[in-house]
Design an enzyme around this catalytic site. Sequence first.
Site, PDB file in Angstrom:
ATOM      1  N   ASN A  10      19.223  31.914  36.402  1.00  0.00           N
ATOM      2  CA  ASN A  10      20.628  31.541  36.214  1.00  0.00           C
ATOM      3  C   ASN A  10      21.341  31.537  37.564  1.00  0.00           C
ATOM      4  OD1 ASN A  10      20.231  34.373  36.038  1.00  0.00           O
ATOM      5  ND2 ASN A  10      22.160  34.696  34.962  1.00  0.00           N
TER       6      ASN A  10
ATOM      7  N   GLU B 129      25.251  31.485  38.805  1.00  0.00           N
ATOM      8  CA  GLU B 129      26.661  31.535  38.399  1.00  0.00           C
ATOM      9  C   GLU B 129      27.566  30.961  39.481  1.00  0.00           C
ATOM     10  OE1 GLU B 129      27.212  35.639  37.211  1.00  0.00           O
ATOM     11  OE2 GLU B 129      26.078  35.310  35.362  1.00  0.00           O
TER      12      GLU B 129
ATOM     13  N   CYS C 208      22.240  28.033  33.320  1.00  0.00           N
ATOM     14  CA  CYS C 208      21.319  29.003  32.725  1.00  0.00           C
ATOM     15  C   CYS C 208      19.906  28.845  33.301  1.00  0.00           C
ATOM     16  CB  CYS C 208      21.250  28.804  31.210  1.00  0.00           C
ATOM     17  SG  CYS C 208      22.696  29.411  30.331  1.00  0.00           S
TER      18      CYS C 208
ATOM     19  N   GLU D 249      17.036  28.684  31.733  1.00  0.00           N
ATOM     20  CA  GLU D 249      16.209  27.705  31.008  1.00  0.00           C
ATOM     21  C   GLU D 249      16.489  26.294  31.521  1.00  0.00           C
ATOM     22  OE1 GLU D 249      18.139  30.103  29.834  1.00  0.00           O
ATOM     23  OE2 GLU D 249      17.534  30.772  27.844  1.00  0.00           O
TER      24      GLU D 249
ATOM     25  N   CYS E  89      20.705  30.638  24.791  1.00  0.00           N
ATOM     26  CA  CYS E  89      22.036  30.309  24.262  1.00  0.00           C
ATOM     27  C   CYS E  89      21.959  28.965  23.532  1.00  0.00           C
ATOM     28  CB  CYS E  89      23.063  30.273  25.389  1.00  0.00           C
ATOM     29  SG  CYS E  89      22.948  28.813  26.429  1.00  0.00           S
TER      30      CYS E  89
ATOM     31  N   CYS F 130      21.127  25.951  25.684  1.00  0.00           N
ATOM     32  CA  CYS F 130      19.722  25.965  26.138  1.00  0.00           C
ATOM     33  C   CYS F 130      18.772  25.591  25.014  1.00  0.00           C
ATOM     34  CB  CYS F 130      19.358  27.330  26.722  1.00  0.00           C
ATOM     35  SG  CYS F 130      20.106  27.577  28.342  1.00  0.00           S
TER      36      CYS F 130
HETATM   37  N1  THU Z   1      22.130  33.031  30.520  1.00  0.00           N
HETATM   38  C1  THU Z   1      20.989  32.310  30.741  1.00  0.00           C
HETATM   39  O1  THU Z   1      20.598  32.071  31.896  1.00  0.00           O
HETATM   40  N2  THU Z   1      20.317  31.856  29.659  1.00  0.00           N
HETATM   41  C2  THU Z   1      20.680  32.065  28.370  1.00  0.00           C
HETATM   42  O2  THU Z   1      20.077  31.498  27.469  1.00  0.00           O
HETATM   43  C3  THU Z   1      21.755  32.987  28.065  1.00  0.00           C
HETATM   44  C4  THU Z   1      22.650  33.329  29.203  1.00  0.00           C
HETATM   45  C5  THU Z   1      22.898  33.479  31.692  1.00  0.00           C
HETATM   46  C6  THU Z   1      24.219  32.770  31.861  1.00  0.00           C
HETATM   47  C7  THU Z   1      25.002  33.785  32.665  1.00  0.00           C
HETATM   48  O3  THU Z   1      24.717  33.598  34.041  1.00  0.00           O
HETATM   49  C8  THU Z   1      24.436  35.125  32.220  1.00  0.00           C
HETATM   50  O4  THU Z   1      23.223  34.848  31.585  1.00  0.00           O
HETATM   51  C9  THU Z   1      25.347  35.893  31.280  1.00  0.00           C
HETATM   52  O5  THU Z   1      25.719  35.127  30.193  1.00  0.00           O
END
Ligand code: THU
Length: 132
Positions: A42, A44, A53, A55, A86, A89
């Site tokens: 991920n 940010e 994300c 994935e 999520c 994803c």
């Molecule tokens: N996150 C992912 O990378 N994949 C997911 O399927 C769920 C959430 C990340 C997004 C964000 O940077 C952190 O997790 C917290 O939500």
Amino acid sequence: MTQKDLFKAAKKAHKKAYAPYSNFHVGAAILDEKGQIHIGCNVENASYPVGCCAEQSAVSQMIVNGGKTIKDILIIGKKGEPCPPCGACRQIIFEHADENTIIHLETTNGEFTKRTIKEILPEAFDHSFLNK
Ligand code: THU
């Protein structure tokens, strides 16, 4: 190619996660139809909705490296806890999956459970809804 190899690859991505706001590191590793592994973490952003994300990063890597289908995807978040993909994803995985794609999710420390895309996304929005 074993689940352990995918876990190792996801771990490598997990370490690289750029998550200064949530401090929640996610790593994903994909095995494609050619036997290639692609990883993503991920990433940010100070403008919160712009983040990406793990994935999605891994799918981008697969596409740029010429992979077409996700045979397996393994996702890790907090050690010993599941990190279910999520909603966005799930939709992204669906687009590049087939009915045999396996989604490996961590359960308790060191253990993984397997899901199909149909189980985690029973009603996907697919190309059939678009007027191409
Ligand atoms: N996150 C992912 O990378 N994949 C997911 O399927 C769920 C959430 C990340 C997004 C964000 O940077 C952190 O997790 C917290 O939500």
